[in-house]
Design a protein around this motif. Structure first.
Motif, PDB file in Angstrom:
ATOM      1  N   GLY A   1       0.718  -1.364  -0.082  1.00 23.56           N
ATOM      2  CA  GLY A   1       0.097  -0.260   0.130  1.00 23.56           C
ATOM      3  C   GLY A   1       0.822   1.255  -0.011  1.00 23.56           C
ATOM      4  O   GLY A   1       0.211   2.364  -0.197  1.00 23.56           O
ATOM      5  N   TYR A   2       2.194   1.198   0.254  1.00 24.41           N
ATOM      6  CA  TYR A   2       2.977   2.353   0.092  1.00 24.41           C
ATOM      7  C   TYR A   2       3.384   2.901  -1.250  1.00 24.41           C
ATOM      8  O   TYR A   2       3.665   1.859  -2.198  1.00 24.41           O
ATOM      9  CB  TYR A   2       4.195   2.223   1.147  1.00 24.41           C
ATOM     10  N   ASP A   3       3.621   4.096  -1.550  1.00 26.03           N
ATOM     11  CA  ASP A   3       3.924   4.368  -3.057  1.00 26.03           C
ATOM     12  C   ASP A   3       5.378   4.545  -3.025  1.00 26.03           C
ATOM     13  O   ASP A   3       6.214   4.385  -2.239  1.00 26.03           O
ATOM     14  CB  ASP A   3       3.544   5.905  -3.097  1.00 26.03           C
ATOM     15  N   GLU A   4       5.794   4.374  -4.418  1.00 23.76           N
ATOM     16  CA  GLU A   4       7.251   4.439  -4.434  1.00 23.76           C
ATOM     17  C   GLU A   4       7.569   6.177  -4.519  1.00 23.76           C
ATOM     18  O   GLU A   4       6.798   6.870  -5.055  1.00 23.76           O
ATOM     19  CB  GLU A   4       7.723   4.158  -5.902  1.00 23.76           C
ATOM     20  N   PRO A   5       8.766   6.306  -4.060  1.00 27.05           N
ATOM     21  CA  PRO A   5       9.175   7.950  -4.089  1.00 27.05           C
ATOM     22  C   PRO A   5       9.513   8.381  -5.193  1.00 27.05           C
ATOM     23  O   PRO A   5       9.845   7.658  -6.094  1.00 27.05           O
ATOM     24  CB  PRO A   5      10.309   7.926  -2.915  1.00 27.05           C
ATOM     25  N   SER A   6       9.215   9.764  -5.352  1.00 27.58           N
ATOM     26  CA  SER A   6      10.018  10.145  -6.914  1.00 27.58           C
ATOM     27  C   SER A   6      11.254  10.339  -6.591  1.00 27.58           C
ATOM     28  O   SER A   6      11.815  10.462  -5.481  1.00 27.58           O
ATOM     29  CB  SER A   6       9.289  11.464  -7.009  1.00 27.58           C
ATOM     30  N   GLN A   7      12.083  10.387  -7.820  1.00 23.57           N
ATOM     31  CA  GLN A   7      13.581  10.489  -7.874  1.00 23.57           C
ATOM     32  C   GLN A   7      13.761  11.849  -7.488  1.00 23.57           C
ATOM     33  O   GLN A   7      14.914  12.234  -6.756  1.00 23.57           O
ATOM     34  CB  GLN A   7      13.959  10.307  -9.381  1.00 23.57           C
ATOM     35  N   THR A   8      13.076  13.027  -7.672  1.00 27.80           N
ATOM     36  CA  THR A   8      13.299  14.290  -7.242  1.00 27.80           C
ATOM     37  C   THR A   8      13.402  14.305  -5.734  1.00 27.80           C
ATOM     38  O   THR A   8      14.420  14.891  -5.260  1.00 27.80           O
ATOM     39  CB  THR A   8      12.260  15.174  -7.884  1.00 27.80           C
ATOM     40  N   MET A   9      12.435  13.907  -4.979  1.00 28.30           N
ATOM     41  CA  MET A   9      12.361  13.792  -3.602  1.00 28.30           C
ATOM     42  C   MET A   9      13.498  13.246  -3.118  1.00 28.30           C
ATOM     43  O   MET A   9      14.182  13.683  -2.225  1.00 28.30           O
ATOM     44  CB  MET A   9      10.976  13.279  -3.235  1.00 28.30           C
ATOM     45  N   VAL A  10      13.834  12.052  -3.172  1.00 26.75           N
ATOM     46  CA  VAL A  10      15.092  11.211  -2.871  1.00 26.75           C
ATOM     47  C   VAL A  10      16.387  12.068  -3.042  1.00 26.75           C
ATOM     48  O   VAL A  10      17.318  12.252  -1.905  1.00 26.75           O
ATOM     49  CB  VAL A  10      15.144   9.741  -3.620  1.00 26.75           C
ATOM     50  N   ALA A  11      16.533  12.704  -4.494  1.00 23.83           N
ATOM     51  CA  ALA A  11      17.587  13.416  -4.649  1.00 23.83           C
ATOM     52  C   ALA A  11      17.984  14.738  -3.811  1.00 23.83           C
ATOM     53  O   ALA A  11      18.885  15.034  -3.286  1.00 23.83           O
ATOM     54  CB  ALA A  11      17.660  13.705  -5.898  1.00 23.83           C
ATOM     55  N   ARG A  12      16.510  15.199  -3.315  1.00 25.75           N
ATOM     56  CA  ARG A  12      16.526  16.299  -2.470  1.00 25.75           C
ATOM     57  C   ARG A  12      17.122  16.092  -1.044  1.00 25.75           C
ATOM     58  O   ARG A  12      17.661  16.859  -0.593  1.00 25.75           O
ATOM     59  CB  ARG A  12      15.126  16.942  -2.412  1.00 25.75           C
ATOM     60  N   MET A  13      16.460  14.948  -0.543  1.00 25.80           N
ATOM     61  CA  MET A  13      16.959  14.589   0.721  1.00 25.80           C
ATOM     62  C   MET A  13      18.329  14.075   0.732  1.00 25.80           C
ATOM     63  O   MET A  13      19.058  14.540   1.746  1.00 25.80           O
ATOM     64  CB  MET A  13      16.125  13.243   1.087  1.00 25.80           C
ATOM     65  N   GLN A  14      18.896  13.549  -0.300  1.00 26.26           N
ATOM     66  CA  GLN A  14      20.415  12.999  -0.562  1.00 26.26           C
ATOM     67  C   GLN A  14      21.079  14.523  -0.245  1.00 26.26           C
ATOM     68  O   GLN A  14      22.203  14.365   0.113  1.00 26.26           O
ATOM     69  CB  GLN A  14      20.555  12.200  -1.625  1.00 26.26           C
ATOM     70  N   ALA A  15      20.889  15.583  -0.886  1.00 32.04           N
ATOM     71  CA  ALA A  15      21.758  16.689  -1.002  1.00 32.04           C
ATOM     72  C   ALA A  15      21.640  17.234   0.410  1.00 32.04           C
ATOM     73  O   ALA A  15      22.549  17.876   0.857  1.00 32.04           O
ATOM     74  CB  ALA A  15      20.883  17.761  -2.140  1.00 32.04           C
ATOM     75  N   LYS A  16      20.568  17.213   0.970  1.00 32.80           N
ATOM     76  CA  LYS A  16      20.552  17.724   2.399  1.00 32.80           C
ATOM     77  C   LYS A  16      21.444  17.172   3.496  1.00 32.80           C
ATOM     78  O   LYS A  16      22.315  17.601   4.131  1.00 32.80           O
ATOM     79  CB  LYS A  16      19.101  17.628   2.966  1.00 32.80           C
ATOM     80  N   LEU A  17      21.513  15.777   3.042  1.00 31.37           N
ATOM     81  CA  LEU A  17      22.338  14.902   3.876  1.00 31.37           C
ATOM     82  C   LEU A  17      23.918  15.207   3.537  1.00 31.37           C
ATOM     83  O   LEU A  17      24.927  14.991   4.553  1.00 31.37           O
ATOM     84  CB  LEU A  17      22.230  13.550   3.930  1.00 31.37           C
ATOM     85  N   GLN A  18      24.005  15.251   2.345  1.00 32.88           N
ATOM     86  CA  GLN A  18      25.554  15.322   1.623  1.00 32.88           C
ATOM     87  C   GLN A  18      26.268  16.654   2.174  1.00 32.88           C
ATOM     88  O   GLN A  18      27.475  16.815   2.384  1.00 32.88           O
ATOM     89  CB  GLN A  18      25.409  15.505   0.299  1.00 32.88           C
ATOM     90  N   GLU A  19      25.305  17.714   2.487  1.00 30.85           N
ATOM     91  CA  GLU A  19      25.831  19.010   3.063  1.00 30.85           C
ATOM     92  C   GLU A  19      26.454  18.465   4.557  1.00 30.85           C
ATOM     93  O   GLU A  19      27.468  19.181   4.850  1.00 30.85           O
ATOM     94  CB  GLU A  19      24.851  19.923   3.303  1.00 30.85           C
TER      95      GLU A  19
END
Length: 239
Positions: free
Chosen positions: A218-236
């Protein structure tokens, strides 16, 4: 014959399980039942193929020329910590043959045998699944304390660590999780890489074949944009 272990499958030229090109061994058996698991066929300890640790290392050497400066061998699962003695023997044999070792784990077991295995492990890919103990108990099958203690031990030992997490919409795609992961990075200098992986439902066919319910259907797959945005925040936080 050296120590033997149960193996689910082998990927000879993997590029997704650690740095560079790697010889990846997927062990059979897992102590957890993660709702998002994409390899339910590795859960049961029975099954798979039995391999001798030294013979398996010899097989890996056939691909050594492709490893370059950063590649090597990775043991994943299932959960390889269930066969810590076998993985240790395999890693030792790989070191003797000049190959880098990487362990892909949930960090849900931390005993003396596991600590000995970590002493011959060059890098750990550690899957920290959720930011709360409640989520761990509901969707993983263990508490959060042991994986965090495992990370503490990696930091104490100075073992290079890649922090990994599967991003699942409505469960860990939020600012609470970002803050949690940033705190782990800030307090554990052993973490030099963060990899966020999108939740996928391509595994549904495996559950159907095994006659098992896929609890995260029942869970949706995330968009690539959303995952990339989270990745960028952590990369900082890493830089």
């Amino acid at each position: 014959m050296s120590q033997a272990g149960w193996v689910h499958s082998i990927q000879t030229m993997g590029t997704l399980d650690g740095p560079g090109v790697r010889f990846v061994v997927f062990t059979q058996g897992c102590n957890l039942r993660c709702g998002c698991c994409h390899n339910p066929d590795t859960w049961e300890r029975q099954g798979g193929i039995q391999y001798d640790a030294v013979e398996l290392a010899e097989r890996a050497t056939r691909y050594r020329e492709y490893f370059g400066d950063v590649g090597g061998v990775t043991v994943s699962g299932g959960e390889p910590l269930l066969q810590a003695g076998f993985v240790k023997a395999f890693f030792e044999a790989c070191h003797e043959r000049g190959m880098n070792t990487c362990l892909d784990t949930s960090g849900s077991i931390l005993d003396d045998e596991v600590k000995v295995l970590l002493s011959v492990t060059d890098r750990v890919l550690l899957d920290i699944k959720y930011p709360t103990d409640e989520q761990y108990r509901a969707h993983v099958g263990c508490g959060i304390d042991t994986p965090l203690a495992f990370l503490d031990y990696l930091n104490e030992q100075g073992i290079a660590t890649t922090l990994r997490q599967v991003i699942i919409p409505t469960l860990n795609d939020n600012e609470q999780n970002i803050a949690f992961l940033k705190e782990l990075i800030a307090t554990h200098p052993c973490i030099d890489t963060v990899e966020l992986l999108p939740f996928k439902k391509i595994c549904t066919v495996k559950y159907e074949q095994l006659g098992l319910p896929f609890r995260f259907e029942g869970y949706d797959e995330p968009s690539q944009t959303m995952v990339a945005r989270m990745q960028a925040k952590l990369q900082e936080a890493i830089l």
